[in-house]
Design a protein around this motif. Structure first.
Motif, short mmCIF file in Angstrom:
data_model
loop_
_atom_site.label_atom_id
_atom_site.label_comp_id
_atom_site.label_asym_id
_atom_site.label_seq_id
_atom_site.Cartn_x
_atom_site.Cartn_y
_atom_site.Cartn_z
N MET A 95 0.92 -0.97 0.31
CA MET A 95 -0.15 -0.07 -0.01
C MET A 95 0.92 1.88 0.28
SD MET A 95 -3.13 -1.24 -0.03
CE MET A 95 -4.29 0.18 0.21
N PRO A 96 0.48 2.28 -0.66
CA PRO A 96 1.42 3.63 -0.67
C PRO A 96 2.15 4.15 0.38
CG PRO A 96 -0.82 4.08 -2.03
CD PRO A 96 -0.84 2.72 -1.18
N THR A 97 0.42 3.48 1.54
CA THR A 97 1.02 4.31 3.36
C THR A 97 2.87 3.50 3.59
OG1 THR A 97 -0.48 2.89 3.78
CG2 THR A 97 -1.10 4.77 3.85
N ASP A 98 2.81 1.92 2.68
CA ASP A 98 3.77 1.61 3.44
C ASP A 98 5.33 2.07 3.07
OD1 ASP A 98 2.15 0.54 6.14
OD2 ASP A 98 0.86 -0.94 3.92
N ALA A 99 5.07 2.37 1.87
CA ALA A 99 6.59 1.94 0.68
C ALA A 99 7.34 1.96 1.23
CB ALA A 99 5.88 2.55 -0.13
N LEU A 100 7.44 3.56 1.48
CA LEU A 100 8.63 3.86 2.11
C LEU A 100 9.73 2.86 3.39
CD1 LEU A 100 7.87 7.78 2.62
CD2 LEU A 100 9.44 6.97 0.51
N ARG A 101 8.75 2.25 4.00
CA ARG A 101 9.27 0.97 5.14
C ARG A 101 10.18 0.11 3.90
NH1 ARG A 101 5.44 1.97 7.86
NH2 ARG A 101 4.38 0.09 6.97
N GLU A 102 8.95 -0.55 3.31
CA GLU A 102 8.67 -1.67 2.44
C GLU A 102 10.42 -1.47 1.21
OE1 GLU A 102 7.70 -4.26 2.21
OE2 GLU A 102 6.02 -3.90 3.47
N VAL A 103 10.59 0.04 0.98
CA VAL A 103 12.47 0.08 0.24
C VAL A 103 13.27 0.18 1.29
CG1 VAL A 103 13.23 1.85 -0.76
CG2 VAL A 103 11.13 1.61 -1.44
N ASP A 104 12.89 0.19 2.57
CA ASP A 104 13.92 0.41 3.35
C ASP A 104 14.42 -0.55 3.85
OD1 ASP A 104 15.38 2.11 5.68
OD2 ASP A 104 14.56 1.84 7.46
N CYS A 105 13.66 -1.68 3.93
CA CYS A 105 13.93 -2.90 4.32
C CYS A 105 14.60 -3.80 3.65
CB CYS A 105 12.09 -3.87 4.40
SG CYS A 105 12.02 -3.74 5.75
N ILE A 106 14.33 -3.74 1.77
CA ILE A 106 15.04 -3.72 1.32
C ILE A 106 16.43 -3.82 0.87
CG2 ILE A 106 15.40 -3.64 -1.84
CD1 ILE A 106 13.31 -6.17 -1.00
N LEU A 107 16.69 -2.40 1.55
CA LEU A 107 17.69 -1.09 1.73
C LEU A 107 18.71 -2.14 2.80
CD1 LEU A 107 16.71 2.23 0.78
CD2 LEU A 107 17.97 0.06 -0.76
N GLN A 108 18.24 -2.66 3.93
CA GLN A 108 18.41 -3.16 4.84
C GLN A 108 18.89 -4.17 4.58
OE1 GLN A 108 16.61 -2.56 8.93
NE2 GLN A 108 15.92 -0.38 8.32
N GLY A 109 18.09 -4.97 3.42
CA GLY A 109 18.58 -6.58 3.26
C GLY A 109 19.84 -6.29 2.30
N GLY A 110 19.79 -5.40 1.92
CA GLY A 110 21.45 -5.38 1.20
C GLY A 110 21.24 -4.70 -0.18
N TYR A 111 20.45 -5.02 -0.71
CA TYR A 111 20.24 -4.15 -2.22
C TYR A 111 19.75 -2.69 -2.44
CZ TYR A 111 18.13 -4.06 -7.02
OH TYR A 111 17.63 -3.82 -8.04
N ARG A 112 20.86 -2.45 -3.48
CA ARG A 112 21.59 -0.89 -3.41
C ARG A 112 20.45 -0.50 -5.04
NH1 ARG A 112 21.62 1.09 2.20
NH2 ARG A 112 22.53 -0.38 3.14
N PRO A 113 19.31 -0.27 -4.84
CA PRO A 113 19.31 0.87 -6.50
C PRO A 113 19.33 1.47 -5.97
CG PRO A 113 17.34 0.58 -4.58
CD PRO A 113 18.29 -0.67 -4.15
N ARG A 114 19.94 1.74 -7.87
CA ARG A 114 20.11 3.48 -8.28
C ARG A 114 18.64 4.07 -8.41
NH1 ARG A 114 23.16 7.65 -7.66
NH2 ARG A 114 24.89 8.31 -9.42
N ILE A 115 17.42 3.42 -9.00
CA ILE A 115 16.42 4.36 -8.55
C ILE A 115 15.44 3.22 -8.78
CG2 ILE A 115 15.00 4.55 -11.04
CD1 ILE A 115 17.30 5.22 -12.59
#
Length: 259
Positions: A95-115
């Motif tokens: 959901m839009p309300t969870d989007a930034l938190r979900e992205v942060d979880c991906i970053l913490q997991g080690g994936y580093r997107p440029r875009i």
């Protein structure tokens, strides 16, 4: 191996969005994500917030199923990985309300997107959409020469520009329009009139004009005419060039000052 203390490169939060349906926001999200990830080589993450259809996530599921039953698709993916070293770009459904938190979880997991691309619902009235838009770096609004589409698109772009871009409290750096579904049979003066209105409103208009191409709406087209819109494979190079996806991606990279 020597360790590096360098800070990771910043990533950019983008959205191709419009309140008016039928202009290809999800289609362009997929095409740009796959072109930038598989062809250009930038790591991409896609966040599908377009509930309840979750169209990009659903497309990825259909394509994975198709690959599982098709040796030709498997071969294409193996060749692509050997040539690029890039695995398929991740897609999050949330959901839009969870989007930034979900992205942060991906970053913490080690994936580093440029875009990071966010595919949003077709209305800013949906919960969480406006705060999410305010946190993005750039918004790209596809438009076509249709009176109803133009009225809705310009109203949407003006609202974001005046309410978010021009407010220093928010991160959003720009709202940029770009022409799509260009019909060569349309008279040039029609576009000239619309562009004069856009200039008077003070809205940025991108240089890239995207023509209509039937492959925009065709998934995993693995025949003699090449790959169209796919979450797993890069768009075929001739299609990316003739359909102006290559030019659109290059213009976006220039705006973001990514080299």
């Amino acid at each position: 191996m020597e360790s590096s203390n360098r800070e990771p490169e910043r990533y950019f939060n983008l959205s191709v969005c419009n309140q008016k349906g039928g202009v290809g926001k999800s289609t362009f999200t997929v095409l740009l994500a796959s072109y930038l990830h598989y062809t250009v080589g930038y790591d991409v993450l896609v966040v599908d917030c377009d509930y309840p259809q979750w169209s990009i996530h659903a497309q990825r599921e259909r394509e994975l199923k198709a690959v599982g039953h098709n040796d030709y698709y498997k071969l294409l993916m193996v060749r692509q990985f050997k040539a690029t070293g890039h695995r398929i770009w991740p897609v999050i459904r949330c959901m839009p309300t969870d989007a930034l938190r979900e992205v942060d979880c991906i970053l913490q997991g080690g994936y580093r997107p440029r875009i990071v691309f966010y595919d949003l619902p077709g209305t800013v009235n949906a919960e969480g959409v406006l705060p999410l838009l305010a946190s993005l770096d750039e918004v790209f609004v596809p438009i076509k020469a249709d009176k109803v589409v133009m009225e809705s698109s310009l109203s949407f772009a003006r609202s974001l520009d005046s309410g978010l871009v021009r407010n220093a409290s928010f991160r959003l750096g720009g709202v940029r329009l770009f022409w799509t579904m260009i019909d060569r049979r349309e008279r040039t003066p029609l576009y000239d009139r619309y562009e004069e209105v856009i200039r008077r409103l003070g809205l940025p208009l991108m240089a890239t004009h995207v023509p209509y191409r039937s492959k925009f709406n065709r998934e995993l087209l693995a025949d003699s005419t090449g790959i169209g819109r796919s979450t797993l494979l890069a768009p075929e190079r001739t299609f990316a060039r003739d359909g102006q996806i290559e030019a659109l991606a290059a213009e976006i990279l220039s705006i973001l000052n990514i080299r």
